[in-house]
Write a protein that holds these residues in place. Structure first.
Motif, short mmCIF file in Angstrom:
data_model
loop_
_atom_site.label_atom_id
_atom_site.label_comp_id
_atom_site.label_asym_id
_atom_site.label_seq_id
_atom_site.Cartn_x
_atom_site.Cartn_y
_atom_site.Cartn_z
N VAL A 21 -30.05 14.18 70.20
CA VAL A 21 -29.48 14.84 71.35
C VAL A 21 -28.99 13.50 72.03
CG1 VAL A 21 -29.85 15.92 73.51
CG2 VAL A 21 -30.44 17.14 71.36
N LEU A 61 -26.03 21.33 72.93
CA LEU A 61 -26.98 20.62 72.21
C LEU A 61 -28.43 21.08 72.55
CD1 LEU A 61 -25.55 17.01 71.80
CD2 LEU A 61 -25.65 18.65 70.01
N ALA A 93 -23.61 18.57 66.95
CA ALA A 93 -23.24 17.07 67.37
C ALA A 93 -21.93 16.51 66.80
CB ALA A 93 -24.34 16.29 67.16
#
Length: 111
Positions: A21, A61, A93
């Protein structure tokens, strides 16, 4: 048997997801500086054309990251939940970075 999962054990197992992340957010911020391409037939895109996809992708995310951080997901019988959350996290992502990268427009030189 101890089925309770401690917070430190959960964070240790979730460390790769946290890194994914954070790196994705860094790349989303860096992608804002990529120059946009103006085609002859269309007007130039606005300078902030990549902000909205970056914010949406960055926020999305957080959903699989939250699942990975839940201690109950790390019990042996719930291992598939963490696996699915990691797969969704990596997919979001990649799709988010591609969306931000291609939102400014590209052109092909045919001549």
């Amino acid at each position: 048997m101890d089925t309770d999962v401690t917070l430190s054990r959960t964070l240790r197992r979730a460390w790769p997801a946290i890194c994914i992340v954070l790196v994705s957010w860094l790349l989303l911020v860096l992608a804002q500086g990529i120059p946009t391409v103006c085609a002859l037939a269309y007007p130039c895109p606005a300078p902030d054309v990549r902000v909205a996809p970056a914010v949406v992708s960055g926020a999305l995310l957080l959903l699989p990251l939250t699942v990975v951080l839940v201690p109950a997901a790390h019990r042996p019988r719930n291992a598939w939940v963490v696996t699915v959350a990691y797969a969704v996290l990596v997919t979001l992502a990649v799709v988010g970075l591609a969306t931000v990268a291609f939102s400014g427009g590209f052109s092909l030189s045919l001549g």
